[in-house]
Motif scaffolding. Structure first.
Motif, PDB file in Angstrom:
ATOM      1  N   ILE A   8       0.846  -1.202   0.000  1.00  0.00           N
ATOM      2  CA  ILE A   8       0.000   0.000   0.000  1.00  0.00           C
ATOM      3  C   ILE A   8       0.882   1.253   0.000  1.00  0.00           C
ATOM      4  O   ILE A   8       0.628   2.207  -0.741  1.00  0.00           O
ATOM      5  N   HIS A  12       1.020   4.459  -2.560  1.00  0.00           N
ATOM      6  CA  HIS A  12       0.911   5.856  -2.107  1.00  0.00           C
ATOM      7  C   HIS A  12       2.056   6.698  -2.667  1.00  0.00           C
ATOM      8  O   HIS A  12       1.852   7.843  -3.098  1.00  0.00           O
ATOM      9  N   HIS A  45      -6.637   1.027  -6.650  1.00  0.00           N
ATOM     10  CA  HIS A  45      -6.101   0.974  -5.277  1.00  0.00           C
ATOM     11  C   HIS A  45      -7.239   1.044  -4.252  1.00  0.00           C
ATOM     12  O   HIS A  45      -7.259   0.261  -3.291  1.00  0.00           O
ATOM     13  N   GLU A  49      -8.222  -1.884  -1.631  1.00  0.00           N
ATOM     14  CA  GLU A  49      -8.299  -1.669  -0.176  1.00  0.00           C
ATOM     15  C   GLU A  49      -9.674  -2.066   0.360  1.00  0.00           C
ATOM     16  O   GLU A  49      -9.785  -2.654   1.434  1.00  0.00           O
ATOM     17  N   HIS A 111      -6.189  11.851   2.657  1.00  0.00           N
ATOM     18  CA  HIS A 111      -6.518  10.447   2.889  1.00  0.00           C
ATOM     19  C   HIS A 111      -5.272   9.590   3.121  1.00  0.00           C
ATOM     20  O   HIS A 111      -5.246   8.738   4.009  1.00  0.00           O
ATOM     21  N   LEU A 112      -4.212   9.832   2.338  1.00  0.00           N
ATOM     22  CA  LEU A 112      -2.978   9.043   2.517  1.00  0.00           C
ATOM     23  C   LEU A 112      -2.428   9.256   3.919  1.00  0.00           C
ATOM     24  O   LEU A 112      -1.968   8.312   4.570  1.00  0.00           O
ATOM     25  N   GLU A 115      -4.459   7.208   6.348  1.00  0.00           N
ATOM     26  CA  GLU A 115      -4.134   5.778   6.275  1.00  0.00           C
ATOM     27  C   GLU A 115      -2.757   5.499   6.880  1.00  0.00           C
ATOM     28  O   GLU A 115      -2.576   4.525   7.618  1.00  0.00           O
TER      29      GLU A 115
END
Ligand SMILES: [Fe+2]
Ligand SMILES: [Fe+2]
Length: 167
Positions: A8, A12, A45, A49, A111-112, A115
């Motif tokens: 992940i 990113h 992606h 997820e 958002h990244l 996460e």
């Protein structure tokens, strides 16, 4: 084999590079080439997820925060999907297109961070390495089975219903 959280993070990093490449792209042809690949990767992606990571976060993550983290993530994925859709309705390089692309960029950056600072640490703390590696293998298989998103249908999801169905 890589664990899913490492895979992940690789994606990113690719998103950040993709948006940076957009800064340097000139003319409709270059903008289209960079954006279409980036937008498709963002869509695949989020779908990966939602199919592979978040159902396990709900089961294995912290019982206090996993639902809230998942709710936030689905909402963010919806906003990113909506911005990609809005860009698709505009002429590449136009003001309206840049506005939608910028919306996707800023929503994605936010958002990244969530996460990477909340979801993945929670998952690493609660899921054992065997599961993380097995989900990493599922992640790679998912990408292999859907080259360029083939066979996938990207659509917004209701966060409450998603949580109910995957808890
Ligand atoms: Fe992600
Ligand atoms: Fe995400």
């Amino acid at each position: 084999m890589d664990d899913i959280t490492a895979l992940i993070l690789d994606d990113h990093a690719a998103f950040r590079r993709g948006f940076a490449r957009l800064d340097d792209a000139r003319g409709e042809e270059q903008l289209t080439a960079v954006w279409e690949a980036l937008a498709l990767h963002l869509e695949i992606h989020a779908e990966a997820e939602e199919r592979i990571l978040y159902p396990h976060l709900l089961k294995e993550g912290s019982s206090e925060t996993a639902e809230e983290e998942t709710d936030d993530a689905i909402r963010d994925h919806n906003k990113i999907r909506d911005a990609i859709q809005a860009a698709a309705e505009q002429k590449v390089g136009s003001d309206g297109w840049w506005k939608a692309v910028w919306e996707a960029r800023t929503e994605n950056s936010e958002h990244l961070a969530e996460e990477e600072d909340e979801v993945l640490p929670d998952f690493r703390k609660h899921a054992d390495m065997d599961l993380r590696v097995s989900l990493g293998a599922q992640w790679l298989t998912f990408y292999g089975e859907h080259p360029s998103g083939k066979g996938l249908n990207f659509h917004d999801k209701d966060p409450k219903r998603y949580i109910q169905e995957n808890s």
